[in-house]
Design a protein around this motif. Sequence first.
Motif, PDB file in Angstrom:
ATOM      1  N   ASN A 243       0.764  -1.263   0.072  1.00  0.00           N
ATOM      2  CA  ASN A 243      -0.102   0.024  -0.001  1.00  0.00           C
ATOM      3  C   ASN A 243       0.825   1.293  -0.018  1.00  0.00           C
ATOM      4  O   ASN A 243       0.303   2.519  -0.215  1.00  0.00           O
ATOM      5  CB  ASN A 243      -0.843   0.021   1.282  1.00  0.00           C
ATOM      6  CG  ASN A 243      -0.146   0.007   2.443  1.00  0.00           C
ATOM      7  OD1 ASN A 243       0.879  -0.208   2.486  1.00  0.00           O
ATOM      8  ND2 ASN A 243      -0.832   0.442   3.558  1.00  0.00           N
ATOM      9  N   LYS A 244       1.995   1.223   0.161  1.00  0.00           N
ATOM     10  CA  LYS A 244       3.025   2.365   0.226  1.00  0.00           C
ATOM     11  C   LYS A 244       3.889   2.343  -1.011  1.00  0.00           C
ATOM     12  O   LYS A 244       4.772   3.062  -1.078  1.00  0.00           O
ATOM     13  CB  LYS A 244       3.863   2.469   1.625  1.00  0.00           C
ATOM     14  CG  LYS A 244       2.667   2.688   2.613  1.00  0.00           C
ATOM     15  CD  LYS A 244       3.911   2.626   4.223  1.00  0.00           C
ATOM     16  CE  LYS A 244       2.654   2.971   5.310  1.00  0.00           C
ATOM     17  NZ  LYS A 244       3.441   2.823   6.323  1.00  0.00           N
ATOM     18  N   SER A 245       3.949   1.268  -1.743  1.00  0.00           N
ATOM     19  CA  SER A 245       4.858   0.989  -3.021  1.00  0.00           C
ATOM     20  C   SER A 245       4.185   1.166  -4.388  1.00  0.00           C
ATOM     21  O   SER A 245       3.288   0.512  -4.507  1.00  0.00           O
ATOM     22  CB  SER A 245       5.488  -0.543  -2.597  1.00  0.00           C
ATOM     23  OG  SER A 245       6.284  -0.609  -3.740  1.00  0.00           O
ATOM     24  N   VAL A 246       4.688   2.263  -4.975  1.00  0.00           N
ATOM     25  CA  VAL A 246       4.397   2.378  -6.404  1.00  0.00           C
ATOM     26  C   VAL A 246       4.815   1.139  -7.251  1.00  0.00           C
ATOM     27  O   VAL A 246       5.887   0.714  -7.408  1.00  0.00           O
ATOM     28  CB  VAL A 246       4.741   3.700  -6.874  1.00  0.00           C
ATOM     29  CG1 VAL A 246       4.418   3.841  -8.277  1.00  0.00           C
ATOM     30  CG2 VAL A 246       4.392   4.699  -6.095  1.00  0.00           C
ATOM     31  N   GLY A 247       3.957   0.709  -8.154  1.00  0.00           N
ATOM     32  CA  GLY A 247       4.146  -0.196  -9.243  1.00  0.00           C
ATOM     33  C   GLY A 247       4.059  -1.539  -8.953  1.00  0.00           C
ATOM     34  O   GLY A 247       4.604  -2.557  -9.750  1.00  0.00           O
ATOM     35  N   THR A 248       3.477  -1.866  -7.754  1.00  0.00           N
ATOM     36  CA  THR A 248       3.432  -3.228  -7.594  1.00  0.00           C
ATOM     37  C   THR A 248       2.832  -4.317  -8.560  1.00  0.00           C
ATOM     38  O   THR A 248       3.018  -5.231  -9.107  1.00  0.00           O
ATOM     39  CB  THR A 248       2.936  -3.489  -6.150  1.00  0.00           C
ATOM     40  OG1 THR A 248       3.934  -2.900  -5.268  1.00  0.00           O
ATOM     41  CG2 THR A 248       3.307  -5.028  -5.874  1.00  0.00           C
ATOM     42  N   ALA A 249       1.516  -3.399  -8.863  1.00  0.00           N
ATOM     43  CA  ALA A 249       0.686  -4.043  -9.588  1.00  0.00           C
ATOM     44  C   ALA A 249       1.125  -4.191 -11.245  1.00  0.00           C
ATOM     45  O   ALA A 249       0.941  -5.167 -11.822  1.00  0.00           O
ATOM     46  CB  ALA A 249      -0.913  -3.298  -9.729  1.00  0.00           C
ATOM     47  N   HIS A 250       1.829  -3.109 -11.525  1.00  0.00           N
ATOM     48  CA  HIS A 250       2.431  -3.110 -12.980  1.00  0.00           C
ATOM     49  C   HIS A 250       3.534  -4.453 -13.064  1.00  0.00           C
ATOM     50  O   HIS A 250       3.507  -5.051 -13.993  1.00  0.00           O
ATOM     51  CB  HIS A 250       3.274  -2.047 -13.122  1.00  0.00           C
ATOM     52  CG  HIS A 250       4.253  -1.991 -14.347  1.00  0.00           C
ATOM     53  ND1 HIS A 250       3.526  -1.971 -15.456  1.00  0.00           N
ATOM     54  CD2 HIS A 250       5.446  -1.906 -14.339  1.00  0.00           C
ATOM     55  CE1 HIS A 250       4.375  -1.910 -16.451  1.00  0.00           C
ATOM     56  NE2 HIS A 250       5.760  -2.275 -15.863  1.00  0.00           N
ATOM     57  N   GLN A 251       4.316  -4.555 -12.005  1.00  0.00           N
ATOM     58  CA  GLN A 251       5.198  -5.803 -11.733  1.00  0.00           C
ATOM     59  C   GLN A 251       4.312  -7.107 -12.176  1.00  0.00           C
ATOM     60  O   GLN A 251       4.798  -7.801 -13.039  1.00  0.00           O
ATOM     61  CB  GLN A 251       5.856  -5.505 -10.191  1.00  0.00           C
ATOM     62  CG  GLN A 251       7.067  -4.999 -10.269  1.00  0.00           C
ATOM     63  CD  GLN A 251       7.710  -5.195  -8.895  1.00  0.00           C
ATOM     64  OE1 GLN A 251       7.214  -4.955  -7.874  1.00  0.00           O
ATOM     65  NE2 GLN A 251       8.846  -5.709  -8.959  1.00  0.00           N
ATOM     66  N   ILE A 252       3.302  -7.321 -11.381  1.00  0.00           N
ATOM     67  CA  ILE A 252       2.635  -8.406 -11.554  1.00  0.00           C
ATOM     68  C   ILE A 252       2.110  -8.646 -13.017  1.00  0.00           C
ATOM     69  O   ILE A 252       2.271  -9.813 -13.601  1.00  0.00           O
ATOM     70  CB  ILE A 252       1.623  -8.769 -10.371  1.00  0.00           C
ATOM     71  CG1 ILE A 252       2.095  -8.322  -8.948  1.00  0.00           C
ATOM     72  CG2 ILE A 252       1.046 -10.004 -10.321  1.00  0.00           C
ATOM     73  CD1 ILE A 252       3.137  -9.107  -8.691  1.00  0.00           C
ATOM     74  N   THR A 253       1.552  -7.585 -13.515  1.00  0.00           N
ATOM     75  CA  THR A 253       0.862  -7.792 -14.615  1.00  0.00           C
ATOM     76  C   THR A 253       1.788  -7.897 -15.792  1.00  0.00           C
ATOM     77  O   THR A 253       1.752  -8.576 -16.696  1.00  0.00           O
ATOM     78  CB  THR A 253      -0.070  -6.568 -14.983  1.00  0.00           C
ATOM     79  OG1 THR A 253       0.663  -5.417 -14.730  1.00  0.00           O
ATOM     80  CG2 THR A 253      -1.263  -6.614 -13.948  1.00  0.00           C
ATOM     81  N   HIS A 254       2.999  -7.371 -15.624  1.00  0.00           N
ATOM     82  CA  HIS A 254       4.184  -7.347 -16.677  1.00  0.00           C
ATOM     83  C   HIS A 254       4.509  -8.776 -16.588  1.00  0.00           C
ATOM     84  O   HIS A 254       4.867  -9.594 -17.606  1.00  0.00           O
ATOM     85  CB  HIS A 254       5.338  -6.479 -16.323  1.00  0.00           C
ATOM     86  CG  HIS A 254       6.310  -6.652 -17.171  1.00  0.00           C
ATOM     87  ND1 HIS A 254       6.439  -5.991 -18.559  1.00  0.00           N
ATOM     88  CD2 HIS A 254       7.658  -7.267 -16.943  1.00  0.00           C
ATOM     89  CE1 HIS A 254       7.497  -6.252 -18.955  1.00  0.00           C
ATOM     90  NE2 HIS A 254       8.466  -6.978 -18.179  1.00  0.00           N
TER      91      HIS A 254
END
Length: 308
Positions: A243-254
């Motif tokens: 919740n405090k880290s930017v880009g986690t969802a992008h990592q997973i989807t990538h």
Amino acid sequence: MPQQAQILEEAYDQIYKLREVEGKIIIPGFFGVSKQNYVVTFPRGGSDITGAIIARGVRASLYENFTDVSGIFKANPNVIKNPELINEITYREMRELSYAGFGVFHDEALQPLYKHRIPVVIKNTNRPQDKGTFIRHDRDINDKEVIIGISCDKDFTVINIKKYLMNRQVGFTRKILEILEDYNISFDHMPSGIDSISIIMRTHQIKGKEQEVLNAIRKKCDVDELSIEHDLAILMIVGEGMNKSVGTAHQITHALAESNINLKMINQGASEISMMFGISVEDADKAVLSTYEYCYHGVCLKNLCAKK
């Protein structure tokens, strides 16, 4: 067959009296006695639950749970070769991972411990010298441990419902949930849009009731489109730091895109410590492998395969 017995709150006062006993106490797990003097049993994982109940009852400073592994891995060792061990994990993170297939420690065993913040350490019976994994109320979060674990569970079913202007119809979701209640069905996730909603549940919950449930929804909710899909797997990415880290969802989807894994749905809980991805069962193991390698080692699965 395991039953669904729950500890009575007043029983903890009786358990506390065990502190007065000298020497070691051996307590059998899995079962207890009801007020009517019947023997009742806990769900699967009853030994973990029993240990947690005793730990809370005697107000222990630590609950040591010995098993056949030296702690909790960041991913399924049957899928990932030599996965890293988790040093510390919170109750909430463990609950999310246990739900999605981590079988080392039963998720219901956390309930007696959570309120009183009694820490748990998972240790190896055959290697007691190993540090093990500590389950605590809080943990220190660093940039390398934003994601604490990755798990994937199978055998889910999803009911997809579409109705134009659904968001303006008061009580629409309540009607659907009432139907599930009528058929004694519990659900796990409910991602939605303004004109659509998906109800995700364990397949065994609706098995043999599919047509009756769908007919009831059609009759009571007057939907535009209605479908049911089996063979769904749920990939869970868990970590207090997300919740405090930017880009986690992008990592997973990538990582999933690089592995040609199609996403059927995405959902993030209000707690923001987990993200759920719905995928086909046939992609379950590949999804764990690709997200693990990319999130922890920065390697895309296709690049990993190319090197081999």
